[in-house]
Design a protein around this motif. Structure first.
Motif, PDB file in Angstrom:
ATOM      1  N   VAL A   5       0.849  -1.194   0.000  1.00 19.57           N
ATOM      2  CA  VAL A   5       0.000   0.000   0.000  1.00 19.57           C
ATOM      3  C   VAL A   5       0.886   1.245   0.000  1.00 19.57           C
ATOM      4  N   LEU A   6       1.915   1.229   0.836  1.00 24.07           N
ATOM      5  CA  LEU A   6       2.832   2.373   0.886  1.00 24.07           C
ATOM      6  C   LEU A   6       3.521   2.568  -0.457  1.00 24.07           C
ATOM      7  N   ALA A   7       3.964   1.460  -1.062  1.00 18.25           N
ATOM      8  CA  ALA A   7       4.662   1.548  -2.355  1.00 18.25           C
ATOM      9  C   ALA A   7       3.714   2.074  -3.438  1.00 18.25           C
ATOM     10  N   GLU A   8       2.482   1.581  -3.446  1.00 13.51           N
ATOM     11  CA  GLU A   8       1.506   2.043  -4.453  1.00 13.51           C
ATOM     12  C   GLU A   8       1.174   3.512  -4.253  1.00 13.51           C
ATOM     13  N   LEU A   9       0.975   3.897  -2.994  1.00 13.39           N
ATOM     14  CA  LEU A   9       0.651   5.294  -2.709  1.00 13.39           C
ATOM     15  C   LEU A   9       1.826   6.197  -3.101  1.00 13.39           C
ATOM     16  N   ALA A  10       3.048   5.751  -2.791  1.00 12.07           N
ATOM     17  CA  ALA A  10       4.229   6.555  -3.139  1.00 12.07           C
ATOM     18  C   ALA A  10       4.317   6.755  -4.653  1.00 12.07           C
ATOM     19  N   ALA A  11       3.987   5.725  -5.418  1.00 13.42           N
ATOM     20  CA  ALA A  11       4.025   5.837  -6.888  1.00 13.42           C
ATOM     21  C   ALA A  11       2.968   6.843  -7.359  1.00 13.42           C
ATOM     22  N   THR A  12       1.775   6.794  -6.758  1.00 11.95           N
ATOM     23  CA  THR A  12       0.722   7.759  -7.114  1.00 11.95           C
ATOM     24  C   THR A  12       1.161   9.179  -6.766  1.00 11.95           C
ATOM     25  N   LEU A  13       1.761   9.333  -5.585  1.00 12.52           N
ATOM     26  CA  LEU A  13       2.189  10.676  -5.159  1.00 12.52           C
ATOM     27  C   LEU A  13       3.244  11.229  -6.111  1.00 12.52           C
ATOM     28  N   GLU A  14       4.127  10.369  -6.570  1.00 10.79           N
ATOM     29  CA  GLU A  14       5.175  10.787  -7.518  1.00 10.79           C
ATOM     30  C   GLU A  14       4.545  11.280  -8.814  1.00 10.79           C
ATOM     31  N   GLN A  15       3.550  10.532  -9.276  1.00 11.53           N
ATOM     32  CA  GLN A  15       2.851  10.879 -10.514  1.00 11.53           C
ATOM     33  C   GLN A  15       2.105  12.210 -10.365  1.00 11.53           C
ATOM     34  N   ARG A  16       1.549  12.460  -9.175  1.00  6.33           N
ATOM     35  CA  ARG A  16       0.760  13.675  -8.950  1.00  6.33           C
ATOM     36  C   ARG A  16       1.620  14.941  -8.888  1.00  6.33           C
ATOM     37  N   LYS A  17       2.944  14.790  -8.807  1.00  2.90           N
ATOM     38  CA  LYS A  17       3.798  15.982  -8.769  1.00  2.90           C
ATOM     39  C   LYS A  17       3.681  16.790 -10.063  1.00  2.90           C
ATOM     40  N   SER A  18       3.336  16.098 -11.152  1.00  8.06           N
ATOM     41  CA  SER A  18       3.212  16.812 -12.429  1.00  8.06           C
ATOM     42  C   SER A  18       1.747  16.870 -12.893  1.00  8.06           C
ATOM     43  N   ALA A  19       0.814  16.598 -11.963  1.00  5.39           N
ATOM     44  CA  ALA A  19      -0.608  16.613 -12.337  1.00  5.39           C
ATOM     45  C   ALA A  19      -1.183  18.031 -12.190  1.00  5.39           C
ATOM     46  N   ASN A  20      -2.407  18.181 -12.696  1.00  4.23           N
ATOM     47  CA  ASN A  20      -3.092  19.467 -12.645  1.00  4.23           C
ATOM     48  C   ASN A  20      -3.660  19.711 -11.234  1.00  4.23           C
ATOM     49  N   ALA A  21      -3.342  20.877 -10.670  1.00  9.80           N
ATOM     50  CA  ALA A  21      -3.781  21.199  -9.310  1.00  9.80           C
ATOM     51  C   ALA A  21      -5.304  21.290  -9.190  1.00  9.80           C
ATOM     52  N   ASP A  22      -5.991  21.511 -10.315  1.00 14.03           N
ATOM     53  CA  ASP A  22      -7.457  21.609 -10.263  1.00 14.03           C
ATOM     54  C   ASP A  22      -8.124  20.243 -10.144  1.00 14.03           C
ATOM     55  N   SER A  23      -7.401  19.191 -10.538  1.00  9.06           N
ATOM     56  CA  SER A  23      -8.033  17.856 -10.525  1.00  9.06           C
ATOM     57  C   SER A  23      -7.382  16.907  -9.524  1.00  9.06           C
ATOM     58  N   SER A  24      -6.371  17.385  -8.786  1.00 13.10           N
ATOM     59  CA  SER A  24      -5.670  16.508  -7.838  1.00 13.10           C
ATOM     60  C   SER A  24      -5.382  17.261  -6.541  1.00 13.10           C
ATOM     61  N   TYR A  25      -5.814  16.684  -5.421  1.00  9.59           N
ATOM     62  CA  TYR A  25      -5.538  17.291  -4.107  1.00  9.59           C
ATOM     63  C   TYR A  25      -4.029  17.343  -3.857  1.00  9.59           C
ATOM     64  N   VAL A  26      -3.331  16.271  -4.208  1.00 16.93           N
ATOM     65  CA  VAL A  26      -1.886  16.210  -3.969  1.00 16.93           C
ATOM     66  C   VAL A  26      -1.165  17.276  -4.805  1.00 16.93           C
ATOM     67  N   ALA A  27      -1.560  17.386  -6.076  1.00 21.46           N
ATOM     68  CA  ALA A  27      -0.951  18.409  -6.937  1.00 21.46           C
ATOM     69  C   ALA A  27      -1.241  19.803  -6.385  1.00 21.46           C
ATOM     70  N   SER A  28      -2.452  19.993  -5.828  1.00 16.20           N
ATOM     71  CA  SER A  28      -2.782  21.316  -5.278  1.00 16.20           C
ATOM     72  C   SER A  28      -1.895  21.628  -4.072  1.00 16.20           C
ATOM     73  N   LEU A  29      -1.586  20.606  -3.266  1.00 11.65           N
ATOM     74  CA  LEU A  29      -0.677  20.835  -2.124  1.00 11.65           C
ATOM     75  C   LEU A  29       0.717  21.216  -2.616  1.00 11.65           C
ATOM     76  N   HIS A  30       1.221  20.497  -3.626  1.00 13.74           N
ATOM     77  CA  HIS A  30       2.557  20.818  -4.156  1.00 13.74           C
ATOM     78  C   HIS A  30       2.588  22.242  -4.711  1.00 13.74           C
ATOM     79  N   SER A  31       1.492  22.627  -5.387  1.00 18.37           N
ATOM     80  CA  SER A  31       1.492  23.964  -5.999  1.00 18.37           C
ATOM     81  C   SER A  31       1.450  25.057  -4.930  1.00 18.37           C
ATOM     82  N   LYS A  32       0.856  24.747  -3.767  1.00 16.74           N
ATOM     83  CA  LYS A  32       0.812  25.743  -2.679  1.00 16.74           C
ATOM     84  C   LYS A  32       2.158  25.813  -1.946  1.00 16.74           C
TER      85      LYS A  32
END
Ligand SMILES: N=c1c2ncn([C@@H]3O[C@H](COP(=O)(O)OP(=O)(O)OP(=O)(O)O)[C@@H](O)[C@H]3O)c2ncn1[C@@H]1O[C@H](COP(=O)(O)O)[C@@H](O)[C@H]1O
Length: 109
Positions: A5-32
């Protein structure tokens, strides 16, 4: 144990670093930025402490589990923001397996 679960979540979090902040909570945190992420870690830490105290009073641990998941999640976002993943933390915990807590503390700088 759900270590995958940790490994899968970490992979998702890595992917969200370049995602759109309007469609991803994680991307919105990185952008802030880091301060917003740390603010969330602080907030979730406090909520976890309160949930632990409440669990003792009520005997119901469900809020504690929920808040701890929020806390772990936000610390993983913090680590990801700083280009670290859960492996670094799991490695450190594994390194401590054969050390008592008191011995480990004495070895700290
Ligand atoms: N595990 C989580 C997770 N846990 C908690 N949260 C979010 O963390 C926030 C909790 O903080 P709060 O309750 O304070 O929420 P809030 O009031 O909206 O926050 P603020 O506006 O006050 O900052 C909520 O928005 C939750 O939805 C999570 N958001 C995402 N994930 C994982 O991350 C993945 C990627 O998420 P997205 O980036 O949104 O696609 C998801 O598929 C999940 O696996």
């Amino acid at each position: 144990m759900h270590t995958n679960v940790l490994a899968e979540l970490a992979a998702t979090l890595e992917q969200r670093k370049s995602a759109n902040a309007d469609s991803s909570y994680v991307a919105s945190l990185h952008s802030k930025g880091l301060n917003k992420i740390l603010e969330k870690v602080g907030e979730e830490s406090t909520e976890t402490i309160i949930a632990a105290k409440d669990a003792v009073l009520s005997g119901d641990k469900s809020d504690l589990i929920y808040e701890t998941a929020d806390l772990w999640f936000h610390t993983l976002v913090m680590l990801s923001h700083l280009d670290l993943g859960p492996d670094a933390i799991l490695d450190e915990l594994a390194r401590r397996f054969d050390l008592s807590g008191l011995e480990e503390k004495a070895n700290r700088n």
